[in-house]
Design an enzyme around this catalytic site. Sequence first.
Site, PDB file in Angstrom:
ATOM      1  N   ARG A 178     -22.847 -83.095 -41.260  1.00 53.47           N
ATOM      2  CA  ARG A 178     -23.765 -84.152 -40.817  1.00 53.47           C
ATOM      3  C   ARG A 178     -23.026 -84.954 -39.745  1.00 53.47           C
ATOM      4  NH1 ARG A 178     -25.367 -87.981 -44.005  1.00 53.47           N
ATOM      5  NH2 ARG A 178     -27.491 -88.101 -43.229  1.00 53.47           N
TER       6      ARG A 178
ATOM      7  N   THR B 294     -40.487 -88.334 -62.309  1.00 54.04           N
ATOM      8  CA  THR B 294     -40.993 -89.631 -62.749  1.00 54.04           C
ATOM      9  C   THR B 294     -42.447 -89.570 -63.193  1.00 54.04           C
ATOM     10  OG1 THR B 294     -39.456 -90.825 -61.295  1.00 54.04           O
ATOM     11  CG2 THR B 294     -41.427 -92.002 -62.001  1.00 54.04           C
TER      12      THR B 294
ATOM     13  N   GLN C 157     -27.103 -86.963 -38.308  1.00 51.17           N
ATOM     14  CA  GLN C 157     -27.316 -88.056 -39.237  1.00 51.17           C
ATOM     15  C   GLN C 157     -28.569 -88.853 -38.878  1.00 51.17           C
ATOM     16  OE1 GLN C 157     -23.717 -90.415 -39.476  1.00 51.17           O
ATOM     17  NE2 GLN C 157     -22.424 -88.627 -39.852  1.00 51.17           N
ATOM     18  N   CYS C 158     -29.133 -88.614 -37.699  1.00 53.66           N
ATOM     19  CA  CYS C 158     -30.336 -89.318 -37.270  1.00 53.66           C
ATOM     20  C   CYS C 158     -31.569 -88.649 -37.873  1.00 53.66           C
ATOM     21  CB  CYS C 158     -30.465 -89.294 -35.750  1.00 53.66           C
ATOM     22  SG  CYS C 158     -29.079 -90.058 -34.880  1.00 53.66           S
TER      23      CYS C 158
ATOM     24  N   THR D 107     -38.613 -85.685 -45.571  1.00 50.14           N
ATOM     25  CA  THR D 107     -37.448 -86.324 -46.166  1.00 50.14           C
ATOM     26  C   THR D 107     -37.937 -87.552 -46.936  1.00 50.14           C
ATOM     27  OG1 THR D 107     -35.202 -87.159 -45.700  1.00 50.14           O
ATOM     28  CG2 THR D 107     -36.946 -87.841 -44.188  1.00 50.14           C
TER      29      THR D 107
ATOM     30  N   THR E 181     -39.291 -86.965 -57.291  1.00 56.42           N
ATOM     31  CA  THR E 181     -39.177 -87.309 -55.870  1.00 56.42           C
ATOM     32  C   THR E 181     -37.756 -87.243 -55.328  1.00 56.42           C
ATOM     33  OG1 THR E 181     -38.966 -89.687 -56.339  1.00 56.42           O
ATOM     34  CG2 THR E 181     -41.186 -88.812 -56.025  1.00 56.42           C
ATOM     35  N   ASP E 182     -36.737 -87.409 -56.182  1.00 55.47           N
ATOM     36  CA  ASP E 182     -35.365 -87.491 -55.674  1.00 55.47           C
ATOM     37  C   ASP E 182     -34.967 -86.260 -54.871  1.00 55.47           C
ATOM     38  OD1 ASP E 182     -34.882 -90.024 -56.551  1.00 55.47           O
ATOM     39  OD2 ASP E 182     -33.666 -89.452 -58.281  1.00 55.47           O
TER      40      ASP E 182
ATOM     41  N   ASP F 245     -35.510 -84.422 -64.894  1.00 54.82           N
ATOM     42  CA  ASP F 245     -35.350 -85.350 -63.788  1.00 54.82           C
ATOM     43  C   ASP F 245     -34.908 -84.514 -62.589  1.00 54.82           C
ATOM     44  OD1 ASP F 245     -34.035 -87.170 -61.911  1.00 54.82           O
ATOM     45  OD2 ASP F 245     -34.175 -88.675 -63.489  1.00 54.82           O
TER      46      ASP F 245
END
Length: 331
Positions: free
Chosen positions: A234, A11, A267-268, A158, A87-88, A55
């Site tokens: 996960r 971006t 997943q946490c 993350t 950033t993605d 991108d």
Amino acid sequence: MRVHVTYAGGTIGMAESDRGLVPGADMRAWLSEVAALAGLEGSSIGFSQIDPPIDSSNAGPDQWRALVDDLARHRDEADGFVVLHGTDTMAYATSAASFALSSFGKPVVFTGAQLPARCAGSDAYSNTVGALTAVLSGQATGVSLFFGRHLFRGCRVTKRSTWDFEGFESPCAAPLACAGAPWKWSAADEGACGWPDPLAYRRCDIAVVDVVPGVSTARIESAVTPLPEAVLVRAYGIGNAPCDEPGFPELFEGLAARGVPIVVCSQCAQASVALGRYEAGTAFPSDGSVGARDMTFEAAYAKTAFLLSQGLRGRDLMAWMGRSIAGELSA
């Protein structure tokens, strides 16, 4: 101090088109403006661009390899490096670079922006100046990410928001620094063993399985057919899964028996995987699976790809998942 800036895409360097935002800004010219406004004329700033800039949603191991190659190509020309990236998938890229550059010996700071550099109100300027400041401080080490007001270890981050200028977080490790007047620095991570002379990244067949309420064994089996090189799961909490689901434990026992390493993540956002702590954690075979401990999912994925690219398989790969290469694990 000499700094080299590599523009990979994202971006920060995008412009409007009839297809929406696409890479297209003149980042070399913009960087010269940033350096002048920030009073950095006394520093030698080099520039290169990954061709073509993309991108980051289109980034993968091929782009990680190109980025690492670009940094290696300019290693002797600079004392520190800044990477402008989308950033993605930046948390994947910073993790991947952390492993590949663990013996690089010079600081590499990633950054990007939530808005294009030429857009009014963009965070591109402040993020880029922050990344340059981190490099020029002489205190940054290894691969890190500057965004908003914080500098994070690259393999501990993350993405937390698509709009907030504090777009990244490090849920299981404290920031390396907080920008201010003056900057506040934390003690550097210790205990990482590094990896000398790594082989280049290649595209690996890693199956990613999300455990959700009601998921069937048949659905998960379809995700691991044909047989992948590794499986990332996960799971819930500290590594729990529906052990009472018919065929679930047997499916993973079969994968382990065929030499497929099983890496169990949580997943946490804040977690430390400890398989077998609960009965539900016995859904995965003790001989053939390994918990990712407090690694982020992005770091666990990039580390699995890194280890596979080094030729590791089965038990050897799982043993290295428990060893800190670049500070991705807490002691």
